[in-house]
Design a protein around this motif. Structure first.
Motif, PDB file in Angstrom:
ATOM      1  N   SER A  51       0.822  -1.206   0.000  1.00 54.99           N
ATOM      2  CA  SER A  51       0.000   0.000   0.000  1.00 54.99           C
ATOM      3  C   SER A  51       0.859   1.260   0.000  1.00 54.99           C
ATOM      4  O   SER A  51       0.358   2.350  -0.147  1.00 54.99           O
ATOM      5  N   VAL A  52       2.166   1.124   0.156  1.00 54.81           N
ATOM      6  CA  VAL A  52       3.055   2.279   0.126  1.00 54.81           C
ATOM      7  C   VAL A  52       3.343   2.611  -1.325  1.00 54.81           C
ATOM      8  O   VAL A  52       3.807   1.774  -2.080  1.00 54.81           O
ATOM      9  N   ALA A  53       3.054   3.829  -1.720  1.00 56.10           N
ATOM     10  CA  ALA A  53       3.320   4.249  -3.088  1.00 56.10           C
ATOM     11  C   ALA A  53       4.822   4.328  -3.302  1.00 56.10           C
ATOM     12  O   ALA A  53       5.539   4.844  -2.459  1.00 56.10           O
ATOM     13  N   PRO A  54       5.321   3.810  -4.419  1.00 57.21           N
ATOM     14  CA  PRO A  54       6.755   3.886  -4.668  1.00 57.21           C
ATOM     15  C   PRO A  54       7.175   5.311  -4.960  1.00 57.21           C
ATOM     16  O   PRO A  54       6.384   6.131  -5.407  1.00 57.21           O
ATOM     17  N   ALA A  55       8.453   5.588  -4.698  1.00 59.17           N
ATOM     18  CA  ALA A  55       8.990   6.896  -5.063  1.00 59.17           C
ATOM     19  C   ALA A  55       8.913   7.013  -6.579  1.00 59.17           C
ATOM     20  O   ALA A  55       9.141   6.056  -7.292  1.00 59.17           O
ATOM     21  N   ASP A  56       8.559   8.166  -7.083  1.00 63.26           N
ATOM     22  CA  ASP A  56       8.400   8.304  -8.523  1.00 63.26           C
ATOM     23  C   ASP A  56       9.747   8.486  -9.204  1.00 63.26           C
ATOM     24  O   ASP A  56      10.783   8.548  -8.571  1.00 63.26           O
ATOM     25  N   ALA A  57       9.705   8.563 -10.529  1.00 65.10           N
ATOM     26  CA  ALA A  57      10.936   8.638 -11.308  1.00 65.10           C
ATOM     27  C   ALA A  57      11.755   9.875 -10.971  1.00 65.10           C
ATOM     28  O   ALA A  57      12.959   9.883 -11.123  1.00 65.10           O
ATOM     29  N   ALA A  58      11.104  10.952 -10.525  1.00 65.12           N
ATOM     30  CA  ALA A  58      11.823  12.170 -10.175  1.00 65.12           C
ATOM     31  C   ALA A  58      12.524  12.043  -8.826  1.00 65.12           C
ATOM     32  O   ALA A  58      13.322  12.895  -8.475  1.00 65.12           O
ATOM     33  N   GLY A  59      12.233  11.002  -8.059  1.00 68.47           N
ATOM     34  CA  GLY A  59      12.898  10.790  -6.793  1.00 68.47           C
ATOM     35  C   GLY A  59      12.254  11.502  -5.632  1.00 68.47           C
ATOM     36  O   GLY A  59      12.807  12.450  -5.096  1.00 68.47           O
ATOM     37  N   HIS A  60      11.087  11.077  -5.243  1.00 69.50           N
ATOM     38  CA  HIS A  60      10.386  11.647  -4.104  1.00 69.50           C
ATOM     39  C   HIS A  60      10.181  10.588  -3.038  1.00 69.50           C
ATOM     40  O   HIS A  60      10.024   9.407  -3.339  1.00 69.50           O
ATOM     41  N   GLY A 118      28.942   6.326  -6.078  1.00 69.28           N
ATOM     42  CA  GLY A 118      29.818   7.030  -7.004  1.00 69.28           C
ATOM     43  C   GLY A 118      29.241   8.426  -7.157  1.00 69.28           C
ATOM     44  O   GLY A 118      28.833   9.043  -6.186  1.00 69.28           O
ATOM     45  N   GLN A 119      29.150   8.907  -8.357  1.00 64.75           N
ATOM     46  CA  GLN A 119      28.508  10.205  -8.593  1.00 64.75           C
ATOM     47  C   GLN A 119      27.085  10.035  -9.128  1.00 64.75           C
ATOM     48  O   GLN A 119      26.419  11.006  -9.438  1.00 64.75           O
ATOM     49  N   GLU A 120      26.637   8.802  -9.229  1.00 66.17           N
ATOM     50  CA  GLU A 120      25.337   8.490  -9.812  1.00 66.17           C
ATOM     51  C   GLU A 120      24.233   8.479  -8.763  1.00 66.17           C
ATOM     52  O   GLU A 120      24.399   7.905  -7.681  1.00 66.17           O
ATOM     53  N   ARG A 121      23.112   9.063  -9.093  1.00 66.15           N
ATOM     54  CA  ARG A 121      21.934   9.024  -8.231  1.00 66.15           C
ATOM     55  C   ARG A 121      21.445   7.582  -8.155  1.00 66.15           C
ATOM     56  O   ARG A 121      21.447   6.855  -9.147  1.00 66.15           O
ATOM     57  N   LEU A 122      21.024   7.153  -6.964  1.00 63.14           N
ATOM     58  CA  LEU A 122      20.483   5.806  -6.800  1.00 63.14           C
ATOM     59  C   LEU A 122      19.160   5.698  -7.559  1.00 63.14           C
ATOM     60  O   LEU A 122      18.296   6.560  -7.439  1.00 63.14           O
ATOM     61  N   THR A 123      19.023   4.636  -8.294  1.00 57.08           N
ATOM     62  CA  THR A 123      17.795   4.335  -9.030  1.00 57.08           C
ATOM     63  C   THR A 123      17.121   3.147  -8.375  1.00 57.08           C
ATOM     64  O   THR A 123      17.698   2.513  -7.476  1.00 57.08           O
ATOM     65  N   VAL A 124      15.930   2.821  -8.814  1.00 55.77           N
ATOM     66  CA  VAL A 124      15.246   1.633  -8.294  1.00 55.77           C
ATOM     67  C   VAL A 124      16.108   0.393  -8.529  1.00 55.77           C
ATOM     68  O   VAL A 124      16.222  -0.469  -7.660  1.00 55.77           O
ATOM     69  N   ARG A 154      17.688  -2.695  10.003  1.00 57.84           N
ATOM     70  CA  ARG A 154      17.264  -1.288   9.901  1.00 57.84           C
ATOM     71  C   ARG A 154      17.836  -0.603   8.651  1.00 57.84           C
ATOM     72  O   ARG A 154      17.529   0.551   8.387  1.00 57.84           O
ATOM     73  N   SER A 155      18.654  -1.305   7.897  1.00 57.65           N
ATOM     74  CA  SER A 155      19.258  -0.759   6.675  1.00 57.65           C
ATOM     75  C   SER A 155      18.267  -0.904   5.524  1.00 57.65           C
ATOM     76  O   SER A 155      18.362  -1.796   4.701  1.00 57.65           O
ATOM     77  N   VAL A 156      17.321   0.001   5.479  1.00 57.37           N
ATOM     78  CA  VAL A 156      16.236  -0.051   4.492  1.00 57.37           C
ATOM     79  C   VAL A 156      16.709   0.522   3.167  1.00 57.37           C
ATOM     80  O   VAL A 156      17.358   1.556   3.128  1.00 57.37           O
ATOM     81  N   TRP A 157      16.358  -0.162   2.085  1.00 60.08           N
ATOM     82  CA  TRP A 157      16.586   0.385   0.753  1.00 60.08           C
ATOM     83  C   TRP A 157      15.244   0.557   0.062  1.00 60.08           C
ATOM     84  O   TRP A 157      14.214   0.201   0.609  1.00 60.08           O
ATOM     85  N   LEU A 158      15.248   1.146  -1.127  1.00 62.91           N
ATOM     86  CA  LEU A 158      14.006   1.441  -1.862  1.00 62.91           C
ATOM     87  C   LEU A 158      13.072   2.309  -1.020  1.00 62.91           C
ATOM     88  O   LEU A 158      11.854   2.120  -1.023  1.00 62.91           O
ATOM     89  N   ILE A 159      13.622   3.276  -0.288  1.00 57.04           N
ATOM     90  CA  ILE A 159      12.803   4.077   0.633  1.00 57.04           C
ATOM     91  C   ILE A 159      11.691   4.797  -0.125  1.00 57.04           C
ATOM     92  O   ILE A 159      11.938   5.528  -1.076  1.00 57.04           O
ATOM     93  N   ALA A 160      10.461   4.570   0.314  1.00 55.77           N
ATOM     94  CA  ALA A 160       9.288   5.207  -0.279  1.00 55.77           C
ATOM     95  C   ALA A 160       8.609   6.159   0.719  1.00 55.77           C
ATOM     96  O   ALA A 160       7.976   7.113   0.311  1.00 55.77           O
ATOM     97  N   GLU A 161       8.774   5.877   2.033  1.00 57.20           N
ATOM     98  CA  GLU A 161       8.070   6.680   3.043  1.00 57.20           C
ATOM     99  C   GLU A 161       8.852   6.710   4.337  1.00 57.20           C
ATOM    100  O   GLU A 161       9.453   5.713   4.735  1.00 57.20           O
ATOM    101  N   ILE A 162       8.784   7.856   5.003  1.00 59.14           N
ATOM    102  CA  ILE A 162       9.326   8.004   6.359  1.00 59.14           C
ATOM    103  C   ILE A 162       8.187   8.565   7.200  1.00 59.14           C
ATOM    104  O   ILE A 162       7.588   9.581   6.846  1.00 59.14           O
TER     105      ILE A 162
END
Length: 164
Positions: free
Chosen positions: A26-35, A122-128, A154-162
């Protein structure tokens, strides 16, 4: 558990790529713009990765999970992000991933250790595909006492919500 979580992350990433949304949660994924969705007492708002990256950036060597090689990540200190989002008085955070995983991070953790909310490798933004747009990295290399199941979980990846 790491294998099951890795499978869930890959499955979640496949769903995101094919359907444009995570259908298993039910958690909406972060969108392509990175939210990332911020939730406080039922009120929600979006936080752009660009806003996070306006905070002082730090580097951390580590791995977000035991099944990954050592990597250098860039991001911001969780303590700085907590102040920025107005969660200064929170006793902890619930961090939810787009694959349905979640973890409670107690206030004592970010007050005691330099936990990083990584947004780049590196210098790259993290993607899905690289388990982004953001991920929690505990400084296990510098603090061997953090190499324990409680902190690894507690090392969560793919963060969609805090939430707090």
């Amino acid at each position: 558990m790491p294998i099951a979580r890795m499978f869930a992350a890959l499955f979640g990433a496949a769903l995101l790529a094919l359907a444009g949304m995570a259908q298993a949660t039910s958690v909406a994924p972060a969108d392509a713009a990175g939210h990332i969705l911020l939730t406080q007492g039922g009120a929600t708002r979006d936080l752009a990765i660009e806003e996070i990256e306006r905070l002082p950036m730090v580097e951390i060597e580590g791995r977000a999970s035991p099944d990954e090689p050592m990597t250098v990540f860039q991001g911001v200190l969780l303590s700085d992000l907590v102040r920025m989002i107005g969660a200064d008085e929170a006793s902890g955070l619930i961090v939810r991933a787009s694959d349905g995983y979640s973890a409670d991070i107690p206030r004592e953790d970010w007050e005691r250790w330099p936990i990083v909310v990584a947004t780049r490798v590196g210098q790259e933004r993290l993607t899905v595909r690289r388990r982004g747009p953001a991920r929690i990295i505990y400084p296990i290399v510098r603090y061997p006492e953090l190499d324990a199941r409680a902190y690894i979980d507690r090392s969560v990846w793919l963060i969609a919500e805090i939430e707090w």
